[in-house]
Design an enzyme around this catalytic site. Structure first.
Site, short mmCIF file in Angstrom:
data_model
loop_
_atom_site.label_atom_id
_atom_site.label_comp_id
_atom_site.label_asym_id
_atom_site.label_seq_id
_atom_site.Cartn_x
_atom_site.Cartn_y
_atom_site.Cartn_z
CB ALA A 9 -0.92 -0.01 1.21
CB ALA A 160 6.26 11.80 -12.85
CB CYS A 272 12.65 4.72 -9.53
SG CYS A 272 11.21 3.79 -8.98
#
Length: 478
Positions: A9, A160, A272
């Site tokens: 989550a 994004a 990332c």
């Protein structure tokens, strides 16, 4: 009714499932997580993450066809399609430490799916994972199948932060990778049918598993490479008197290059970019591609250089020491419109200044004091493990104070560092700030959002990334 369950989550699972629920009212969507506090927050008026538009989507669907639960095994067992969106941190020890992805949480999720499933499942990789992860997950599931058929799909996210909801509403593309077998193609079609509720068919791309997995790493590597490229140019601009904004504008007008991701800054951050490039480097090294690995290493090296260069500029400008000086830090999130601080450049900049014994006063409109203290005290890569596996009581960094007002942060300060491009920082009353600062008063703009001439006219000594240097700063080493 098709039932979807998402394990995890977080920043990917929560928003993605909320939008699927909104766009597919005939599908039941359940987001599960072992973190009670996180699920409680998703079920409250104070969501655990900040993302423009997210709250409205969640409130519209929650309780109808969108649910958040800690009863992981029940909902996994009942689901037709299981999205797995768990952490894939960089390994901190053992084989591949500092580069390879740690698949501990992925493997435990796969074993749990195998243990509780009583019907056929489509299992969807939604985390960013290294190439060939699907193959490893397939092996775990097939060796524990008990006659159940599992199909593994790769469906990487390209969100994004700050625009995630709009990205989900109107994606550039949805990428689905699967096996090139009849069963694999049927699984791909089942997931395509979900996205086809709102995504035009020509934007839903299907590939084999390995291409989908690698495409995610490649996309993030290419974006990070552009940022490191423009940041490398910003250092040259400062040395020569060129203006990086003008250079980037001229370069971006070339249709082969385009204008996006050409804003010079203190460095890239987020969950990332660095992690995916490190992962890519490790995969290249494992396949004997040392030159390719070296190429991608340089992207990270330039990013680290940019952060170090910024800290050095602050210290060298202020008579080569910030010991005991109050430095205001405006912005701690890695970008505006998010409360996410994962790999934010602010961590390294603040640690660099603290290393020279500065006193920091930090203001960010969306980041809590607890989060900042945690970020400044955790070891590298610890942030990407679930909160319950992180140190319970991170050390308090005593030279750091937290305020909820930019004017309070800058009051009596010697210098101001702008580290996040929040819109509110563009409209601050800099005359008021100047009047309440120690003199000479410095502004170090790590996001190129201030009007340099206006601030210099007020009396500030201004350093702005990639812009012609203030006379004060010329000749000072960085």
């Amino acid at each position: 009714m098709v039932k979807i369950c998402c394990i995890g989550a977080g920043y990917v699972g929560g928003p993605t499932m909320a939008v699927i629920a909104l766009k597919c009212p005939s599908i039941e969507v359940v987001v599960v997580d072992i973190s009670v506090s996180r699920i409680t927050a998703w079920n409250s008026d104070q969501l655990p993450i900040y993302e423009p538009g997210l709250e409205q989507v969640v409130k519209q669907c929650r309780g109808n066809n969108l649910f958040f639960s800690t009863d992981v095994e029940k909902h996994v067992s009942e689901a037709d399609i299981i999205f797995v969106s768990v952490n894939t941190p960089t390994k901190t020890r053992g084989l591949g430490a500092g580069k390879a992805a740690d698949l501990t949480y992925w493997e435990s999720a796969a074993r749990m799916i195998a243990n509780v499933s009583t019907s056929n499942k489509i299992v969807v990789e939604k985390s960013t994972v290294p190439v060939k992860t699907a193959e490893a997950i397939e092996k775990i599931l097939s060796f524990n199948s008990k006659g159940i058929n599992y199909q593994i799909l790769s469906n990487p996210e390209f969100l994004a932060e700050g625009t995630a909801i709009q990205d989900l509403f109107n994606p550039d593309r949805v990428l689905i990778g699967g096996r090139e077998t009849p069963e694999g193609q049927r699984a791909i079609q089942a997931l395509k049918d979900v996205y086809a509720h709102w995504v035009p068919e020509d934007r839903i791309i299907t590939t084999n598993l390995w291409s989908a997995e690698l495409s995610k790493l490649a996309a993030n590597a290419f974006l990070a490479q552009r940022i490191s490229s423009v940041n490398a140019m910003s250092a040259l601009c400062e040395a020569t008197g060129a203006d990086i904004a003008q250079v980037a504008d001229a370069v971006g007008k070339d249709t082969r290059i385009g204008p996006k991701f050409l804003n010079a800054s203190v460095g890239f951050g987020g969950s990332c970019f660095q992690k995916d490039i490190l992962n890519l480097i490790y995969i290249c090294e494992c396949n004997g591609l040392t030159e390719v690995a070296s190429y991608w290493k340089q992207v990270i090296k330039v990013n680290d250089y940019q952060k170090n260069r910024f800290v050095n500029k602050v210290v060298s400008s202020m008579f080569n020491t910030v010991s005991g000086k109050k430095i205001a830090v405006l912005g701690f999130a890695f970008k505006k419109d998010t409360g996410d601080t994962r790999e934010t450049p602010a961590i390294d900049v603040c640690k660099g200044l603290l290393g020279d014994k500065a006193r920091l006063s930090i203001y960010d409109p969306q980041v809590t004091e607890d989060q900042i203290q945690r970020d400044l005290s955790l070891n590298k890569f610890d942030w990407d493990h679930p909160v319950h596996l992180q140190p319970m009581s991170p050390n308090t960094v005593k030279q750091v104070s937290f305020v909820w007002d930019a004017y309070e942060a800058t009051k009596e300060s010697h210098g101001v560092c702008i580290l996040t491009e929040w819109d509110e920082f563009k409209s601050l009353d800099f005359q008021r700030i100047f009047d309440n600062m120690q003199k000479p008063a410095f502004v170090f703009d790590g996001r190129n959002i201030v009007d340099v001439k206006k601030l210099r006219d007020i009396g500030f000594i201004v350093y702005s990334i990639g812009k012609p240097l203030d006379p004060w700063l010329k000749g000072m080493s960085a």
